[in-house]
Enzyme design. Structure first.
Site, mmCIF file in Angstrom:
data_model
loop_
_atom_site.group_PDB
_atom_site.id
_atom_site.type_symbol
_atom_site.label_atom_id
_atom_site.label_comp_id
_atom_site.label_asym_id
_atom_site.label_seq_id
_atom_site.Cartn_x
_atom_site.Cartn_y
_atom_site.Cartn_z
ATOM 1 N N LYS A 182 44.520 39.576 36.201
ATOM 2 C CA LYS A 182 43.577 39.668 37.305
ATOM 3 C C LYS A 182 42.800 38.280 37.401
ATOM 4 O O LYS A 182 42.238 37.790 38.666
ATOM 5 C CB LYS A 182 42.628 40.856 37.422
ATOM 6 N N LYS A 250 31.697 38.021 41.488
ATOM 7 C CA LYS A 250 31.717 38.860 40.072
ATOM 8 C C LYS A 250 32.866 38.517 39.230
ATOM 9 O O LYS A 250 33.034 38.149 37.909
ATOM 10 C CB LYS A 250 31.479 40.355 40.000
#
Length: 298
Positions: A182, A250
């Site tokens: 990811k 983030k």
């Protein structure tokens, strides 16, 4: 890959599933699972407003996370960050059935995934880190891509449930590997967002019809998910969140941490993180990531 192992607490034909987290991705998954004939779903979210919205949409909702996971054989989490994942696991851990499998579709650090897996293993609970790509639209359509880090047996056990929310289930390695994958995805996506934002700004400042041009470019070599799904938002200044900018930032911070450990310099990824940080500091954190165009052509 090994065959499905029996799941705890449910007959094979209808699996008891708990879904914790009803944000933009979780709500889409909940809707898909609630309509699956072989799934008995109970969902939960911390905020009563989202619980009420899910219930109004026909999703069975529990009043607490502990109640949701009681007797569940599969627990899916869709949460905002590392702290939320770690704290919720601590809360539900005593209520999890031995033999259950937890699937975390949140984007967190690989270290958090490994820590959660170790805590669950003590109770005989399996774990799959499965961050998703595709955004809110794919969640609604049931076409998310899941990047999975897990033991073969754990992933095989939950695959019959995950097929209801995904178009692709990619097993990239052991626990933590899904989060590494990811991170790679988010770095590539960051470049696409900045490229489209600069293209929109250039077209507009050059006197072209930016919206019409972006629509045409989707069919050529510049084609990308961002160009197809977010360029119009940039042109129109519509930043209603489908994927919050603060959460993408983030994710990029996680990618930067991974890159440091791997000895890789993320020139473009870190540039996008810097631009997004400025926007978050200016109050745009809850806007869609498409708001990055404001850093280029504000």
């Amino acid at each position: 890959m090994s065959g499905d192992r029996p799941l705890a607490g449910c007959p094979a034909e209808r699996r008891r599933v708990a879904l914790l987290g009803l944000g933009s991705i979780g709500a889409g998954m909940a809707d898909r699972l609630a309509r699956a004939e072989d799934v008995a779903l109970v969902a939960w979210n911390r905020s009563p407003e989202r619980r009420a919205a899910a219930a109004a949409a026909g999703v069975p909702v529990a009043e607490s996370a502990v109640a949701a996971v009681a007797d569940a054989s599969v627990v899916i989490m869709s949460l905002s960050d590392d702290a939320a994942v770690s704290s919720l696991v601590e809360i539900v851990l005593p209520a999890l059935a031995e033999g259950a499998v937890v699937v975390d579709t949140s984007t967190v650090s690989p270290g958090t995934s490994k820590d959660v897996a170790a805590r669950l293993a003590v109770r005989g609970v399996g774990f799959v880190d499965a961050p998703v790509t595709g955004g809110e639209e794919a969640a609604r359509r049931g076409t998310l891509t899941l990047l999975c880090g897990a033991r073969d047996a754990d992933l095989a056990a939950v695959r019959p449930v995950l097929v209801h929310v995904s178009g692709r289930i990619v097993h990239v390695g052991e626990v933590g590997s899904g989060q590494l994958a990811k991170a790679v995805n988010q770095v590539i996506l960051a470049g696409a967002f900045l490229g489209v934002a600069e293209g929109v700004a250039l077209a507009r400042r050059a006197g072209l019809d930016a919206g019409a041009l972006m629509a045409e470019l989707r069919e050529g070599a510049a084609a990308s998910w961002v160009l197809s799904e977010r360029a119009a938002m940039m042109v129109e200044g519509d930043f209603a969140p489908r994927g919050r900018l603060a959460l993408h930032l983030k994710d990029l911070r996680i990618a930067e941490e991974v890159a440091r450990g791997a000895g890789v310099e993320l020139r473009l990824g870190s540039l996008v993180a810097e631009l997004e940080q400025r926007l978050v500091d200016s109050g745009f954190g809850d806007h869609d990531v498409a708001a990055i165009v404001l850093a280029v052509d504000g």
